[in-house]
Design a protein around this motif. Sequence first.
Motif, short mmCIF file in Angstrom:
data_model
loop_
_atom_site.label_atom_id
_atom_site.label_comp_id
_atom_site.label_asym_id
_atom_site.label_seq_id
_atom_site.Cartn_x
_atom_site.Cartn_y
_atom_site.Cartn_z
N UNK A 131 0.89 -1.26 -0.04
CA UNK A 131 -0.14 0.09 -0.10
C UNK A 131 0.61 1.29 -0.05
N UNK A 132 1.99 1.20 0.93
CA UNK A 132 2.84 2.42 0.92
C UNK A 132 3.56 2.66 -0.70
N UNK A 169 4.40 5.55 -5.71
CA UNK A 169 4.05 5.69 -7.07
C UNK A 169 3.05 6.54 -7.61
N UNK A 170 1.95 6.43 -7.08
CA UNK A 170 0.93 7.38 -7.33
C UNK A 170 1.40 8.90 -7.28
N UNK A 212 9.34 5.59 -0.55
CA UNK A 212 9.59 4.19 -1.07
C UNK A 212 10.24 3.52 0.29
N UNK A 213 11.30 4.27 1.01
CA UNK A 213 11.87 3.81 1.99
C UNK A 213 11.03 3.35 3.15
N UNK A 214 9.78 4.04 3.32
CA UNK A 214 8.67 4.17 4.22
C UNK A 214 8.01 2.70 3.98
N UNK A 215 8.00 2.30 2.75
CA UNK A 215 7.55 1.00 2.52
C UNK A 215 8.33 -0.21 2.95
N UNK A 216 9.63 0.05 3.24
CA UNK A 216 10.43 -0.95 3.62
C UNK A 216 10.28 -1.45 5.03
N UNK A 217 9.87 -2.73 4.98
CA UNK A 217 9.52 -2.99 6.60
C UNK A 217 10.80 -3.31 7.33
#
Length: 391
Positions: free
Chosen positions: A58-59, A64-65, A386-391
């Motif tokens: 989702x993040x 990308x959006x 993008x980095x916020x999407x890295x778990x």
Amino acid sequence: MKVRNHLYLLLLLALFACTDKQSQQTIATTATSQKVYYPGKGDNWETRKPEQVGMDATLLEQAVAWAKTQETTQIQKDFSTQKEIFGEPLGPLPATRANTNGIILKDGYIVAEWGDTKAVDPTYSVAKSFLSTLLGLTLDRGMIQSINDPVAKYVKDGGYSSEHNSKVTWQHHARQTSEWEGELWGKKHDFIGKEAFGRGERKPRELQEPGSFYEYNDVRINRFALSLLRLWEKPLPEVLKNEIMDPIDASETWQWVPYRNSVAEINGKQMPSVSGGTRWGGGLWISARDEARFGYLFLRNGQWKNKQLISEKWVNEATTSRGAVGPDYGYLWWLNTEDKAWPDAPATSYAALGAGQNTVWIDPEHDIVIVWRWHNGNPNELIKRVLAAVK
């Protein structure tokens, strides 16, 4: 009693042997699972769902959006403002360019892609990082003994014969501190004159000692490219194709377009000399997908599959800060050592950057490459998302 002890010892040895074998299998399995992935030729490039590589879908989708909304306003789609911005062109320009587009790699796999990433467009000063790589190859091959050698030691075409220019080293060129003085392909080093340099024209100033003053200067970079051409004695696009682009299975669509007048005589033959950007037309025309392969080569420290294309030593040196003179800059690569370029990114990340916001960003800490083209946003804004999407 002795027999029982003996049997007990045998049982222990068998248990240890079994455990040791299991450990070896575990190690072997782990090594296999951690095998580095490299994409195949052409479209044979595997995709992964974000969650398969430890990312929040989702993040990442939100990142990308947001990126899709950031179309550049600097470079018009028909390049109609090129002369106004940069001055009289010396080489061709395409009739049009793609809209903003990009690709994100995690562990080498494509986890996100938007826009026309196969469009072959000028990448402006991203080409400088390709020139840097050719310098690395030249050093790796021993064609230059030391990056600190004066260029005049190797190039005898008159371009370094003055007392001032004789002090210019290969490192000075790669750091943009050369202060090289002269005219090349109809453009003078000083950037004086609106007709020649457009909005990029500069005020007169005194030359400084080579190595003591930083100035982003395409005339000097083009002189650097010509000097590399004289060493290789073959067109630099040919060197790049044979040594880098073909081995990383890049497409056949990219081209490094010279100026109309940038021709040098090498061993009695006329050869094109390429530029370090598209400021005056020409330059490296390439797709986002091919740029992603180039970025991934650097993420893998110069290795592609089982071959070291460019030495790990060069990758490290090219992406290392060189001190107080100039910005946070390596050898024609932009750095984040001071956490200023991309405050939300690791200090170890680095990028090739060009006008129109052409970006190839490399993050060794998270094993990520981002190529983002024709955007109006600060790269940090996409990077932090993008980095916020890295778990």
